[in-house]
Scaffold this active site. Structure first.
Site, PDB file in Angstrom:
ATOM      1  N   GLY A 224      52.579  -5.962 -10.714  1.00  0.00           N
ATOM      2  CA  GLY A 224      52.603  -5.273  -9.415  1.00  0.00           C
ATOM      3  C   GLY A 224      52.843  -6.266  -8.295  1.00  0.00           C
ATOM      4  O   GLY A 224      52.235  -7.335  -8.276  1.00  0.00           O
TER       5      GLY A 224
ATOM      6  N   ARG B 121      57.663  -4.851 -14.669  1.00  0.00           N
ATOM      7  CA  ARG B 121      56.785  -4.781 -15.830  1.00  0.00           C
ATOM      8  C   ARG B 121      57.750  -4.743 -17.019  1.00  0.00           C
ATOM      9  O   ARG B 121      58.463  -3.759 -17.202  1.00  0.00           O
ATOM     10  CB  ARG B 121      55.909  -3.533 -15.767  1.00  0.00           C
ATOM     11  CG  ARG B 121      55.023  -3.494 -14.498  1.00  0.00           C
ATOM     12  CD  ARG B 121      53.891  -2.508 -14.656  1.00  0.00           C
ATOM     13  NE  ARG B 121      53.302  -2.151 -13.367  1.00  0.00           N
ATOM     14  CZ  ARG B 121      52.298  -2.823 -12.798  1.00  0.00           C
ATOM     15  NH1 ARG B 121      51.804  -3.884 -13.367  1.00  0.00           N
ATOM     16  NH2 ARG B 121      51.800  -2.414 -11.649  1.00  0.00           N
TER      17      ARG B 121
ATOM     18  N   ASP C 163      46.733 -10.568 -14.500  1.00  0.00           N
ATOM     19  CA  ASP C 163      46.259 -10.867 -15.856  1.00  0.00           C
ATOM     20  C   ASP C 163      47.334 -10.647 -16.926  1.00  0.00           C
ATOM     21  O   ASP C 163      47.475 -11.452 -17.850  1.00  0.00           O
ATOM     22  CB  ASP C 163      44.997 -10.057 -16.168  1.00  0.00           C
ATOM     23  CG  ASP C 163      45.190  -8.566 -15.948  1.00  0.00           C
ATOM     24  OD1 ASP C 163      46.133  -8.176 -15.239  1.00  0.00           O
ATOM     25  OD2 ASP C 163      44.393  -7.771 -16.489  1.00  0.00           O
TER      26      ASP C 163
ATOM     27  N   THR D 147      47.895 -10.594  -7.190  1.00  0.00           N
ATOM     28  CA  THR D 147      47.674  -9.182  -7.483  1.00  0.00           C
ATOM     29  C   THR D 147      46.684  -8.645  -6.462  1.00  0.00           C
ATOM     30  O   THR D 147      45.747  -9.346  -6.088  1.00  0.00           O
ATOM     31  CB  THR D 147      47.102  -8.950  -8.910  1.00  0.00           C
ATOM     32  OG1 THR D 147      46.574  -7.619  -8.995  1.00  0.00           O
ATOM     33  CG2 THR D 147      45.976  -9.903  -9.271  1.00  0.00           C
TER      34      THR D 147
ATOM     35  N   ASP E 185      44.536  -6.558  -7.045  1.00  0.00           N
ATOM     36  CA  ASP E 185      43.315  -6.123  -7.731  1.00  0.00           C
ATOM     37  C   ASP E 185      42.160  -7.124  -7.692  1.00  0.00           C
ATOM     38  O   ASP E 185      41.012  -6.747  -7.894  1.00  0.00           O
ATOM     39  CB  ASP E 185      43.626  -5.777  -9.196  1.00  0.00           C
ATOM     40  CG  ASP E 185      44.368  -4.470  -9.332  1.00  0.00           C
ATOM     41  OD1 ASP E 185      44.622  -3.823  -8.306  1.00  0.00           O
ATOM     42  OD2 ASP E 185      44.704  -4.091 -10.473  1.00  0.00           O
TER      43      ASP E 185
ATOM     44  N   ASP F 174      41.369  -9.237  -9.904  1.00  0.00           N
ATOM     45  CA  ASP F 174      40.670  -9.116 -11.189  1.00  0.00           C
ATOM     46  C   ASP F 174      40.878 -10.321 -12.097  1.00  0.00           C
ATOM     47  O   ASP F 174      40.982 -10.190 -13.307  1.00  0.00           O
ATOM     48  CB  ASP F 174      41.111  -7.824 -11.905  1.00  0.00           C
ATOM     49  CG  ASP F 174      42.614  -7.769 -12.128  1.00  0.00           C
ATOM     50  OD1 ASP F 174      43.345  -8.619 -11.570  1.00  0.00           O
ATOM     51  OD2 ASP F 174      43.069  -6.881 -12.856  1.00  0.00           O
TER      52      ASP F 174
ATOM     53  N   ARG G 151      42.802  -0.378 -11.420  1.00  0.00           N
ATOM     54  CA  ARG G 151      42.773   0.252 -12.746  1.00  0.00           C
ATOM     55  C   ARG G 151      41.505  -0.130 -13.496  1.00  0.00           C
ATOM     56  O   ARG G 151      40.848   0.697 -14.085  1.00  0.00           O
ATOM     57  CB  ARG G 151      43.986  -0.240 -13.532  1.00  0.00           C
ATOM     58  CG  ARG G 151      44.848   0.819 -14.083  1.00  0.00           C
ATOM     59  CD  ARG G 151      46.009   0.207 -14.816  1.00  0.00           C
ATOM     60  NE  ARG G 151      46.321  -1.137 -14.336  1.00  0.00           N
ATOM     61  CZ  ARG G 151      47.535  -1.646 -14.249  1.00  0.00           C
ATOM     62  NH1 ARG G 151      48.555  -0.933 -14.608  1.00  0.00           N
ATOM     63  NH2 ARG G 151      47.740  -2.874 -13.822  1.00  0.00           N
TER      64      ARG G 151
ATOM     65  N   GLU H 190      40.656   3.927  -8.708  1.00  0.00           N
ATOM     66  CA  GLU H 190      41.566   4.566  -9.666  1.00  0.00           C
ATOM     67  C   GLU H 190      40.979   4.619 -11.089  1.00  0.00           C
ATOM     68  O   GLU H 190      41.099   5.618 -11.779  1.00  0.00           O
ATOM     69  CB  GLU H 190      42.805   3.672  -9.648  1.00  0.00           C
ATOM     70  CG  GLU H 190      44.055   4.180 -10.198  1.00  0.00           C
ATOM     71  CD  GLU H 190      45.109   3.068 -10.132  1.00  0.00           C
ATOM     72  OE1 GLU H 190      44.830   1.936  -9.662  1.00  0.00           O
ATOM     73  OE2 GLU H 190      46.225   3.351 -10.571  1.00  0.00           O
TER      74      GLU H 190
HETATM   75  N1  LIG Z   1      50.096  -8.999 -24.112  1.00  0.00           N
HETATM   76  C1  LIG Z   1      51.212  -9.392 -23.497  1.00  0.00           C
HETATM   77  N2  LIG Z   1      52.137 -10.133 -24.154  1.00  0.00           N
HETATM   78  C2  LIG Z   1      53.268 -10.517 -23.550  1.00  0.00           C
HETATM   79  N3  LIG Z   1      53.582 -10.223 -22.270  1.00  0.00           N
HETATM   80  C3  LIG Z   1      52.700  -9.504 -21.579  1.00  0.00           C
HETATM   81  C4  LIG Z   1      51.473  -9.051 -22.125  1.00  0.00           C
HETATM   82  N4  LIG Z   1      50.805  -8.349 -21.191  1.00  0.00           N
HETATM   83  C5  LIG Z   1      51.600  -8.339 -20.104  1.00  0.00           C
HETATM   84  N5  LIG Z   1      52.731  -9.042 -20.329  1.00  0.00           N
HETATM   85  C6  LIG Z   1      53.884  -9.199 -19.428  1.00  0.00           C
HETATM   86  O1  LIG Z   1      53.460  -9.348 -18.080  1.00  0.00           O
HETATM   87  C7  LIG Z   1      54.020  -8.286 -17.300  1.00  0.00           C
HETATM   88  C8  LIG Z   1      53.124  -7.972 -16.153  1.00  0.00           C
HETATM   89  O2  LIG Z   1      51.858  -7.498 -16.604  1.00  0.00           O
HETATM   90  P1  LIG Z   1      51.106  -6.323 -15.836  1.00  0.00           P
HETATM   91  O3  LIG Z   1      49.833  -6.093 -16.578  1.00  0.00           O
HETATM   92  O4  LIG Z   1      52.030  -5.189 -15.657  1.00  0.00           O
HETATM   93  O5  LIG Z   1      50.859  -6.900 -14.390  1.00  0.00           O
HETATM   94  P2  LIG Z   1      49.881  -8.031 -13.827  1.00  0.00           P
HETATM   95  O6  LIG Z   1      50.425  -9.359 -14.232  1.00  0.00           O
HETATM   96  O7  LIG Z   1      49.972  -7.845 -12.346  1.00  0.00           O
HETATM   97  O8  LIG Z   1      48.525  -7.767 -14.398  1.00  0.00           O
HETATM   98  C9  LIG Z   1      54.210  -7.168 -18.310  1.00  0.00           C
HETATM   99  O9  LIG Z   1      55.153  -6.245 -17.861  1.00  0.00           O
HETATM  100  C10 LIG Z   1      54.710  -7.919 -19.504  1.00  0.00           C
HETATM  101  O10 LIG Z   1      56.072  -8.252 -19.390  1.00  0.00           O
HETATM  102  O1  LIG Z   2      52.904   0.417  -9.455  1.00  0.00           O
HETATM  103  P1  LIG Z   2      52.398   0.958 -10.715  1.00  0.00           P
HETATM  104  O2  LIG Z   2      53.234   0.533 -11.879  1.00  0.00           O
HETATM  105  O3  LIG Z   2      52.177   2.414 -10.622  1.00  0.00           O
HETATM  106  O4  LIG Z   2      50.978   0.311 -11.016  1.00  0.00           O
HETATM  107  C1  LIG Z   2      49.797   0.654 -10.388  1.00  0.00           C
HETATM  108  C2  LIG Z   2      48.808  -0.446 -10.651  1.00  0.00           C
HETATM  109  O5  LIG Z   2      49.249  -1.636 -10.053  1.00  0.00           O
HETATM  110  C3  LIG Z   2      48.213  -2.227  -9.277  1.00  0.00           C
HETATM  111  O6  LIG Z   2      48.461  -1.894  -7.939  1.00  0.00           O
HETATM  112  C4  LIG Z   2      48.237  -3.705  -9.404  1.00  0.00           C
HETATM  113  O7  LIG Z   2      48.027  -4.072 -10.743  1.00  0.00           O
HETATM  114  P2  LIG Z   2      48.639  -5.382 -11.336  1.00  0.00           P
HETATM  115  O8  LIG Z   2      48.473  -6.460 -10.298  1.00  0.00           O
HETATM  116  O9  LIG Z   2      47.825  -5.643 -12.561  1.00  0.00           O
HETATM  117  O10 LIG Z   2      50.066  -5.184 -11.623  1.00  0.00           O
HETATM  118  C5  LIG Z   2      46.936  -1.543  -9.788  1.00  0.00           C
HETATM  119  O11 LIG Z   2      45.893  -1.528  -8.845  1.00  0.00           O
HETATM  120  C6  LIG Z   2      47.450  -0.179 -10.109  1.00  0.00           C
HETATM  121  O12 LIG Z   2      46.658   0.427 -11.083  1.00  0.00           O
HETATM  122 MG   LIG Z   3      46.743  -6.715 -13.786  1.00  0.00          MG
END
Ligand SMILES: Nc1ncnc2c1ncn2[C@@H]1O[C@H](COP(=O)(O)OP(=O)(O)O)[C@@H](O)[C@H]1O
Ligand SMILES: O=P(O)(O)OC[C@H]1O[C@](O)(COP(=O)(O)O)[C@@H](O)[C@@H]1O
Ligand SMILES: [Mg+2]
Length: 328
Positions: free
Chosen positions: A15, A76, A107, A130, A132, A134, A176, A227
């Site tokens: 995000g 993502r 994360d 992020t 969040d 988190d 989330r 959420e």
């Molecule tokens: N278990 C995983 N293994 C490999 N890549 C991952 C994994 N989890 C997340 N990623 C990669 O990191 C991207 C971002 O993760 P996401 O959880 O959507 O956002 P954030 O980094 O903000 O938490 C994912 O779309 C994916 O490409």
């Molecule tokens: O924009 P999307 O794909 O609907 O995702 C919503 C999620 O992204 C966030 O805004 C940020 O989450 P990440 O930083 O983990 O990507 C969360 O708070 C929310 O649940």
């Molecule tokens: Mg996250």
């Protein structure tokens, strides 16, 4: 690694968060300052897999410190979750002679970066970006402060209607798995109740508490719901339940949604992003790798990326008590 460090790549993933641009700018300018080449990868891991990268210089990042979103774009990437996808991404890093990758994200992005490091012995550095908040091992993530301010401003506006119409509002905020936004914005905006994923308050206790505060003379109420709260009902079902079990209020539901992720970063987020961006490049120059650069008590720190993904001690208990006391 110091002798051979020459080319660094940077990407934003997951995000988007306000301040990501400021972080990219700091990375690019630190590279320029320390005489390193910096490559910007577009669309996060998706762009890494598709080899969408280009050199950035100090002037490539002008006029972006004040902009929300990320000019490198984010994604993502499902493909990066597969080993074939990561193999392709690694192949492109090698083909472009990149020595290390800086990942600005949350994360999920860090989990992906760690896989790149473990599977291909490729040096990575994480910068927490992020809304969040988190991530373990950093007091703040980039974008969180701005999001809090956006949420508080929105709730302040909703409060005008709540009090003018004697209404009870349930307001859904992002998070989330983390209640940081809900809890802090809830306290900042004077919410009566705050529901977070880390603690299940229970619907009965919620109704009791609302009844009690109505008895004390309150004529309107604001409930902030993260959420990912664990009440077992979505916010609209929760709204109906409250309306059925509480007399004297009209109930309305408001989902703030993606307005929480946009907008100009706060000064705090710009400074944080600048410190962490410079810190990431300096860490690489010091020979560090597979770490996250964070902020703890105002100091720029580094911890193993693995540790950044561990369950964090979010210290919500104290805030929950403050929320309870100040909403009495
Ligand atoms: N278990 C995983 N293994 C490999 N890549 C991952 C994994 N989890 C997340 N990623 C990669 O990191 C991207 C971002 O993760 P996401 O959880 O959507 O956002 P954030 O980094 O903000 O938490 C994912 O779309 C994916 O490409
Ligand atoms: O924009 P999307 O794909 O609907 O995702 C919503 C999620 O992204 C966030 O805004 C940020 O989450 P990440 O930083 O983990 O990507 C969360 O708070 C929310 O649940
Ligand atoms: Mg996250």
């Amino acid at each position: 690694m110091t002798e051979k460090l020459k080319n660094i790549a940077v990407l934003t993933s997951g995000g988007d968060a306000p301040g990501m641009n400021a972080a990219i700018r700091a990375v690019v300018r630190a590279c320029s300052f320390y005489d390193l080449n910096c490559f910007g990868v577009y669309k996060g891991y998706e762009g890494l897999i598709n080899n969408e990268m280009e050199p950035l210089n100090a002037r490539s990042v002008r006029n972006i410190i004040n902009k929300g979103g990320t000019f490198l774009k984010s994604a993502r990437s499902k493909a990066f979750m597969t080993s074939e996808g990561r193999k392709k991404a690694h192949g492109n890093l090698i083909a472009n002679q990149i020595d290390a990758l800086i990942v600005i994200g949350g994360d999920g992005s860090f989990t992906g970066a760690l896989k790149l490091s473990e599977e291909f012995d490729f040096p990575v550095i994480g910068i927490p970006g992020t809304i969040d908040n988190d991530i373990n091992g950093t007091d703040y993530t980039i974008g969180y402060d701005t999001a809090l301010n956006t949420v508080v401003e929105a709730i302040d506006k909703i409060r005008d209607t709540a009090s003018s119409h004697n209404r009870l509002f349930l307001i859904e905020v992002m998070g989330r798995d983390a209640g940081d936004i809900a809890l802090n914005a809830g306290i900042g905006a004077g919410a009566e109740e705050i529901l977070i994923p880390e603690e299940d308050m229970g619907i009965d206790r919620l109704i009791d508490s609302l009844k009690k505060s109505k008895k004390t003379g309150k004529t309107s109420s604001i409930i902030v719901v993260a959420e990912g709260d664990k009440s077992g009902k979505n916010i609209f079902e929760l709204g109906e339940h409250v309306e059925q079990h509480l007399d004297g209020y009209e109930v309305r539901v408001s989902v703030l949604g993606h307005i929480q992720r946009g907008g100009a970063p706060s000064c705090y987020d710009r400074v944080l992003a600048s410190k962490l961006g410079v810190g990431a490049v300096e860490a690489l120059l010091e020979g560090k790798r597979d770490i996250m650069i964070g902020i703890v008590h105002k100091d720029v720190t580094s911890i193993p990326l693995k540790q950044a993904l561990e369950k964090r001690d979010h210290q919500h208990d104290r805030l929950i008590k403050v929320a309870d006391i100040t909403s009495v």
